[in-house]
Design a protein around this motif. Structure first.
Motif, PDB file in Angstrom:
ATOM      1  N   GLN A   1      57.807  86.498  95.736  1.00 23.52           N
ATOM      2  CA  GLN A   1      57.183  86.186  94.448  1.00 23.52           C
ATOM      3  C   GLN A   1      57.987  85.127  93.703  1.00 23.52           C
ATOM      4  O   GLN A   1      57.417  84.185  93.125  1.00 23.52           O
ATOM      5  CB  GLN A   1      57.081  87.464  93.615  1.00 23.52           C
ATOM      6  N   GLN A   2      59.314  85.260  93.707  1.00 21.51           N
ATOM      7  CA  GLN A   2      60.178  84.278  93.051  1.00 21.51           C
ATOM      8  C   GLN A   2      59.978  82.887  93.637  1.00 21.51           C
ATOM      9  O   GLN A   2      59.816  81.896  92.900  1.00 21.51           O
ATOM     10  CB  GLN A   2      61.646  84.690  93.210  1.00 21.51           C
TER      11      GLN A   2
ATOM     12  N   GLN B   1      56.552  81.395  92.661  1.00 21.34           N
ATOM     13  CA  GLN B   1      56.444  81.002  91.255  1.00 21.34           C
ATOM     14  C   GLN B   1      57.299  79.788  90.913  1.00 21.34           C
ATOM     15  O   GLN B   1      56.926  78.974  90.071  1.00 21.34           O
ATOM     16  CB  GLN B   1      56.833  82.193  90.362  1.00 21.34           C
ATOM     17  N   GLU B   2      58.450  79.656  91.582  1.00 23.42           N
ATOM     18  CA  GLU B   2      59.362  78.555  91.254  1.00 23.42           C
ATOM     19  C   GLU B   2      59.067  77.272  92.027  1.00 23.42           C
ATOM     20  O   GLU B   2      59.409  76.180  91.565  1.00 23.42           O
ATOM     21  CB  GLU B   2      60.805  78.981  91.513  1.00 23.42           C
TER      22      GLU B   2
END
Length: 399
Positions: free
Chosen positions: A360-361, A364-365
């Motif tokens: 997820q990180q 999103q980044e």
């Protein structure tokens, strides 16, 4: 910026001997054939391909170390940013390692449903099936096999019928690659005790379909020895079998008999550390052979996900032997690939605490979608190597 996979690259400048001319790489495979390296490479690439446009985008991921923990999971001490339009080719030398970073080859953008390296493998394999009048393909994989899903989708797009033998029991809820496999192919769930003998299982299922059966390995070899009659490569085609009978091709798990030979991503003289996640290990070995054939200063490191180091080394030897047999190239060989354990070892297929959050990180980044089973392991290793190479070392590339 795109990386173009050249189907018929300029080969006149290649050196006569099939070995690496770069001092930073030991020549693990040395061909002693009388045929020139140019002829060898031309023979490999001169074939019909599937992908209409084989271009691949390359993104540049910058890695920042965090002073305080802001994330949970295996990447809790890092944050990432993405430059989707970096300078490539020889211009990459203008960038200095003042900050940790790595490049990522976005083969995941080649097809909306077919995983990137699987699209590369099937790019060369399916035309062989079609050219030899195949009608059905039988293959196998785990319940969430990206390979099985890729075969199902790619076969359906070309009017071939895919028969998929998936290990274990049918899940109550179909999700992910398992759902794609069911939608596009004919799925049979196989008990683990039977699946353990894959060769026998695939052969028995192919025979049950009723028709002429051939293994892809044999088809691949025949394609280089018989150029006059593709029909003759299928058994029983001349003994009175109906011309419209099924012609079934058996494809190994993971399509572990294809070799991808990419050309210069970041300049032919730029030392690179190529990082790849390894299911069957075919992609990693293909990259190693490609670097060796083209004399590129690449070091290929593969994160082992589904076998022991002995198993991967055995698979590497098998693939190299298969390539040399098909192209009539005698070899001596040792290791082309640096096989390493994943950062967080565990049983293949299990997702451990924090990995979903790490995916997820990253999404999103950077906008890059990785999965916890395969590509997250390669991302973790690329991050680690980028920290080690920031002081003027080799560029790190995740494939």
């Amino acid at each position: 910026m795109k990386f173009v996979l050249q189907r018929n690259p300029p080969i006149l400048s290649f050196r006569y001997q099939f070995q690496s001319g770069c001092s930073s790489i030991n020549p693990q495979v040395i061909c002693k054939s009388n045929s020139s390296k140019e002829e060898f490479m031309s023979k490999i690439l001169d074939r019909r391909w599937t992908l209409i446009n084989p271009d691949t985008k390359v993104h540049h991921i910058r890695v920042s170390s965090l002073q305080t923990q802001q994330h949970c999971g295996p990447l809790e001490n890092f944050s990432f940013s993405n430059n989707p339009h970096p300078s490539l080719g020889e211009n990459v030398k203008e960038w200095h390692n003042d900050q940790s970073s790595f490049y990522i080859v976005r083969d995941d953008l080649l097809h909306p449903l077919v995983n990137g390296n699987k699209a590369r493998k099937l790019d060369a394999l399916l035309p062989l099936v079609e050219d030899h009048l195949g009608t059905d393909v039988v293959t196998c994989g785990g319940c969430q096999s990206a390979h099985a899903a890729a075969v199902a989708v790619s076969c359906a797009e070309r009017g071939l019928k895919a028969h998929l033998l998936l290990r274990g029991e049918q899940p109550q809820v179909l999700t992910g690659y398992n759902l794609i496999s069911m939608l596009y192919g004919n799925v049979t769930y196989v008990p683990r005790s039977i699946y353990a003998n894959r060769e026998e299982m695939l052969s028995a299922h192919a025979d049950s379909i009723a028709g002429s059966v051939i293994c892809l390995d044999d088809l691949l070899e025949a394609s280089f020895t018989d150029h006059n009659s593709v029909k003759s490569n299928f058994p029983n085609i001349e003994d009175g079998s109906p011309l419209n009978s099924k012609k079934i091709v058996i494809v190994n798990e993971g399509a572990g008999n294809a070799v991808a030979l990419p050309d210069h991503i970041l300049g032919k003289d730029q030392p690179l550390k190529i990082v790849v996640d390894a299911g069957t290990g075919t992609t990693a070995v293909g990259l190693g052979i490609g670097a060796l054939c083209l004399g590129l200063p690449w070091e290929v490191t593969a994160v082992m996900l589904a076998d022991t180091i002995e198993g991967y080394r055995k698979q590497e030897e098998h693939l190299i032997s298969e390539l040399c047999r098909c192209y009539d190239v005698p070899t001596t060989r040792s290791g082309l690939v640096n096989w390493v354990e994943r950062r967080h070892p565990r049983k293949f297929g299990n997702v451990v605490k924090g990995e979903i959050e790490a995916c997820q990180q990253i999404a999103q980044e950077t906008g890059v979608l990785v999965d916890p089973i395969y590509t997250l392991a390669a991302w973790e290793l690329a991050t680690q190597l980028s920290l080690e190479e920031r002081k003027g070392g080799a560029k790190v590339v995740m494939d």
